[in-house]
Scaffold this motif. Structure first.
Motif, PDB file in Angstrom:
ATOM      1  N   PRO A   1       0.757  -1.308   0.256  1.00 49.20           N
ATOM      2  CA  PRO A   1       0.013   0.000  -0.047  1.00 49.20           C
ATOM      3  C   PRO A   1       0.572   1.345  -0.053  1.00 49.20           C
ATOM      4  N   GLU A   2       2.075   1.172   0.141  1.00 45.76           N
ATOM      5  CA  GLU A   2       2.779   2.464   0.618  1.00 45.76           C
ATOM      6  C   GLU A   2       3.454   2.693  -1.088  1.00 45.76           C
ATOM      7  N   VAL A   3       3.452   1.866  -2.070  1.00 48.45           N
ATOM      8  CA  VAL A   3       3.802   2.177  -3.438  1.00 48.45           C
ATOM      9  C   VAL A   3       2.765   2.743  -4.087  1.00 48.45           C
ATOM     10  N   SER A   4       2.929   3.700  -4.959  1.00 49.43           N
ATOM     11  CA  SER A   4       1.810   4.470  -5.753  1.00 49.43           C
ATOM     12  C   SER A   4       1.232   3.350  -6.612  1.00 49.43           C
ATOM     13  N   LYS A   5       0.094   3.726  -6.899  1.00 50.12           N
ATOM     14  CA  LYS A   5      -0.895   2.972  -8.002  1.00 50.12           C
ATOM     15  C   LYS A   5      -0.090   2.669  -9.038  1.00 50.12           C
ATOM     16  N   LYS A   6       0.325   3.886  -9.844  1.00 56.15           N
ATOM     17  CA  LYS A   6       1.013   3.744 -10.941  1.00 56.15           C
ATOM     18  C   LYS A   6       2.203   2.777 -11.078  1.00 56.15           C
ATOM     19  N   ASP A   7       2.977   2.945  -9.975  1.00 54.77           N
ATOM     20  CA  ASP A   7       4.254   1.819  -9.952  1.00 54.77           C
ATOM     21  C   ASP A   7       3.758   0.690  -9.736  1.00 54.77           C
ATOM     22  N   PHE A   8       2.787   0.296  -8.993  1.00 57.43           N
ATOM     23  CA  PHE A   8       2.303  -1.087  -8.567  1.00 57.43           C
ATOM     24  C   PHE A   8       1.828  -1.659  -9.668  1.00 57.43           C
ATOM     25  N   TYR A   9       0.809  -0.869 -10.533  1.00 56.88           N
ATOM     26  CA  TYR A   9       0.415  -1.308 -11.833  1.00 56.88           C
ATOM     27  C   TYR A   9       1.371  -1.471 -12.836  1.00 56.88           C
ATOM     28  N   LEU A  10       2.222  -0.875 -13.036  1.00 55.01           N
ATOM     29  CA  LEU A  10       3.299  -1.348 -13.897  1.00 55.01           C
ATOM     30  C   LEU A  10       4.181  -2.415 -13.356  1.00 55.01           C
ATOM     31  N   ALA A  11       4.226  -2.848 -12.251  1.00 56.43           N
ATOM     32  CA  ALA A  11       5.054  -3.876 -11.885  1.00 56.43           C
ATOM     33  C   ALA A  11       4.203  -5.191 -11.915  1.00 56.43           C
ATOM     34  N   VAL A  12       2.960  -5.065 -11.876  1.00 56.37           N
ATOM     35  CA  VAL A  12       1.877  -6.032 -12.166  1.00 56.37           C
ATOM     36  C   VAL A  12       2.022  -6.502 -13.626  1.00 56.37           C
ATOM     37  N   TRP A  13       1.645  -5.653 -14.429  1.00 56.77           N
ATOM     38  CA  TRP A  13       1.839  -5.545 -16.058  1.00 56.77           C
ATOM     39  C   TRP A  13       3.072  -6.165 -16.389  1.00 56.77           C
ATOM     40  N   LEU A  14       4.165  -5.720 -16.169  1.00 53.23           N
ATOM     41  CA  LEU A  14       5.466  -6.345 -16.485  1.00 53.23           C
ATOM     42  C   LEU A  14       5.668  -7.682 -16.002  1.00 53.23           C
ATOM     43  N   SER A  15       5.216  -8.165 -14.730  1.00 53.15           N
ATOM     44  CA  SER A  15       5.376  -9.326 -14.272  1.00 53.15           C
ATOM     45  C   SER A  15       4.733 -10.353 -15.047  1.00 53.15           C
ATOM     46  N   ALA A  16       3.307  -9.771 -15.472  1.00 51.29           N
ATOM     47  CA  ALA A  16       2.340 -10.785 -16.150  1.00 51.29           C
ATOM     48  C   ALA A  16       2.827 -11.236 -17.404  1.00 51.29           C
ATOM     49  N   CYS A  17       3.341 -10.321 -18.174  1.00 49.13           N
ATOM     50  CA  CYS A  17       3.649 -10.476 -19.668  1.00 49.13           C
ATOM     51  C   CYS A  17       4.962 -10.523 -19.940  1.00 49.13           C
ATOM     52  N   LEU A  18       6.065  -9.908 -19.364  1.00 52.88           N
ATOM     53  CA  LEU A  18       7.327  -9.717 -19.733  1.00 52.88           C
ATOM     54  C   LEU A  18       8.280 -10.453 -18.787  1.00 52.88           C
ATOM     55  N   GLY A  19       8.143 -10.397 -17.449  1.00 51.95           N
ATOM     56  CA  GLY A  19       9.017 -10.843 -16.561  1.00 51.95           C
ATOM     57  C   GLY A  19       9.696  -9.659 -15.634  1.00 51.95           C
ATOM     58  N   TYR A  20      10.788 -10.086 -14.839  1.00 52.34           N
ATOM     59  CA  TYR A  20      11.352  -8.970 -14.332  1.00 52.34           C
ATOM     60  C   TYR A  20      11.900  -7.874 -15.232  1.00 52.34           C
ATOM     61  N   ALA A  21      11.892  -6.593 -14.660  1.00 48.92           N
ATOM     62  CA  ALA A  21      12.580  -5.620 -15.439  1.00 48.92           C
ATOM     63  C   ALA A  21      12.748  -4.597 -14.412  1.00 48.92           C
ATOM     64  N   GLU A  22      14.062  -3.891 -14.635  1.00 46.41           N
ATOM     65  CA  GLU A  22      14.666  -2.729 -13.478  1.00 46.41           C
ATOM     66  C   GLU A  22      13.624  -1.632 -13.507  1.00 46.41           C
ATOM     67  N   ARG A  23      12.910  -1.305 -14.565  1.00 53.46           N
ATOM     68  CA  ARG A  23      12.029  -0.138 -14.686  1.00 53.46           C
ATOM     69  C   ARG A  23      10.878  -0.526 -13.850  1.00 53.46           C
ATOM     70  N   ALA A  24      10.466  -1.744 -13.484  1.00 50.73           N
ATOM     71  CA  ALA A  24       9.287  -1.831 -12.814  1.00 50.73           C
ATOM     72  C   ALA A  24       9.516  -2.133 -11.032  1.00 50.73           C
ATOM     73  N   ASN A  25      10.943  -2.035 -10.808  1.00 44.96           N
ATOM     74  CA  ASN A  25      11.099  -2.499  -9.432  1.00 44.96           C
ATOM     75  C   ASN A  25      11.207  -3.940  -9.084  1.00 44.96           C
ATOM     76  N   ILE A  26      12.155  -4.587  -9.224  1.00 42.37           N
ATOM     77  CA  ILE A  26      12.426  -5.958  -9.238  1.00 42.37           C
ATOM     78  C   ILE A  26      11.915  -6.358  -7.933  1.00 42.37           C
ATOM     79  N   ALA A  27      12.630  -5.774  -6.976  1.00 43.88           N
ATOM     80  CA  ALA A  27      12.074  -5.835  -5.570  1.00 43.88           C
ATOM     81  C   ALA A  27      10.434  -6.138  -5.387  1.00 43.88           C
ATOM     82  N   LEU A  28       9.739  -5.220  -5.818  1.00 46.24           N
ATOM     83  CA  LEU A  28       8.431  -5.216  -5.873  1.00 46.24           C
ATOM     84  C   LEU A  28       7.679  -6.309  -6.417  1.00 46.24           C
TER      85      LEU A  28
END
Length: 308
Positions: free
Chosen positions: A141-168
């Motif tokens: 919940p401490e992460v912005s909606k935009k950053d969280f949704y970016l991490a979900v999208w890239l996780s779902a279709c591409l995999g880990y990516a630095e710009r998505a915050n791999i730790a997240l």
């Protein structure tokens, strides 16, 4: 191919098309630096099926998915007055054995190679949807909606990516693993969403409901009943690419629901007349398309060089 929990993506030597394979580990994909994945898809398809590019360029915008150069509302100006993004949900599968449901209410996650041929029917009949906002609130919940949704999208279709915050991304993956939750599917409209789509379209029963493949080469008229939870998942077996439903068009009063390669959402465009009869926000988790939003809405606007 469909996305799966823990899918990794590889690029061929020419970098013209990426092949997706099943893996137990989400890994960072390799891809051309300056190309959108949609353009990569079209480039590959043009080589495999010459002529699709020409049809793509001449495709009626009333049934076409927007390109990355033109904002969504500009693309549909003159056709539709409203536009929303319907997020493909996270989901888990309710146990088929009522005797075990108290101890294990949900089935364990199945890796890509473990899934049975009727997995689409299973997710449609016994799938329980979970909203992105709910996962966001639970996991980070401490992460912005935009950053969280970016991490979900890239996780779902591409995999880990630095710009998505791999730790997240790892945090989301761990939560899904622990709770037997699948990441959102990508590409065509997944069967888990079909019952919600059916409820959204219920006021238009009796009107023509047309399902299309990715490049609009094949279509079939569907009865509203095919979206019911117990009905078999609908497919277009003659499709040039995957045979799922990539778009749904209701010509009267005017609705288009369209998906895109590597997208984890369906774009819903509607006329005023249609919107007055059914508001998609009552049936699916949505984001409203604003005037400057592009179809790759989770990318920064300057991520691609745009000319529209």
């Amino acid at each position: 191919p469909r996305s799966g929990f823990g899918r990794s993506c590889l690029a061929d030597q020419a970098g013209s098309y990426r092949r997706c394979v099943a893996s137990d580990v989400v890994s960072e994909p390799v891809a051309p630096n300056a190309a959108s994945y949609a353009d990569v898809r079209f480039a590959w398809t043009a080589c495999m099926a010459p002529g699709l590019f020409t049809r793509k360029e001449s495709m009626d915008r009333q049934i076409a998915h927007p390109d990355i150069n033109t904002p969504i509302k500009t693309w549909y100006k003159g056709y539709y007055e409203h536009a929303f993004l319907a997020l493909y949900p996270f989901y888990r599968i309710i146990s088929a054995n009522p005797m075990q449901s108290q101890d294990a209410p949900y089935e364990r996650l199945l890796r890509w190679g473990e899934r049975p041929d009727d997995f689409d029917e299973i997710m449609k009949v016994r799938g329980e949807t979970i909203r992105w906002s709910e996962v966001h609130e639970t996991v980070a919940p401490e992460v912005s909606k935009k950053d969280f949704y970016l991490a979900v999208w890239l996780s779902a279709c591409l995999g880990y990516a630095e710009r998505a915050n791999i730790a997240l991304q790892r945090k989301i993956a761990a939560f899904c693993e622990a709770e037997n939750i699948y990441l959102p599917d990508d590409d065509f409209i997944p069967a888990i969403l079909h019952p919600s789509v059916g409820r959204f379209l219920a006021p238009f029963e009796g009107q023509r409901i047309i399902a299309y493949d990715e490049f609009r080469d094949h279509s079939v008229e569907l009865p509203l009943s095919c979206f019911q939870r117990q009905a078999p998942a609908a497919f277009l077996p003659q499709a040039t690419t995957s045979g799922g439903i990539w778009a749904i068009h209701v010509p009267d009063p005017g609705i288009l629901m369209t998906s895109a390669f590597d997208g984890t959402e369906a774009l819903i465009a509607m006329t005023d007349a249609a919107f007055k009869q059914s508001d998609p926000r009552d049936f699916v988790e949505t984001e409203t398309a604003n005037d400057g939003m592009y179809c790759d809405w989770l990318n920064p606007i300057d991520f691609f060089e745009r000319n529209g």
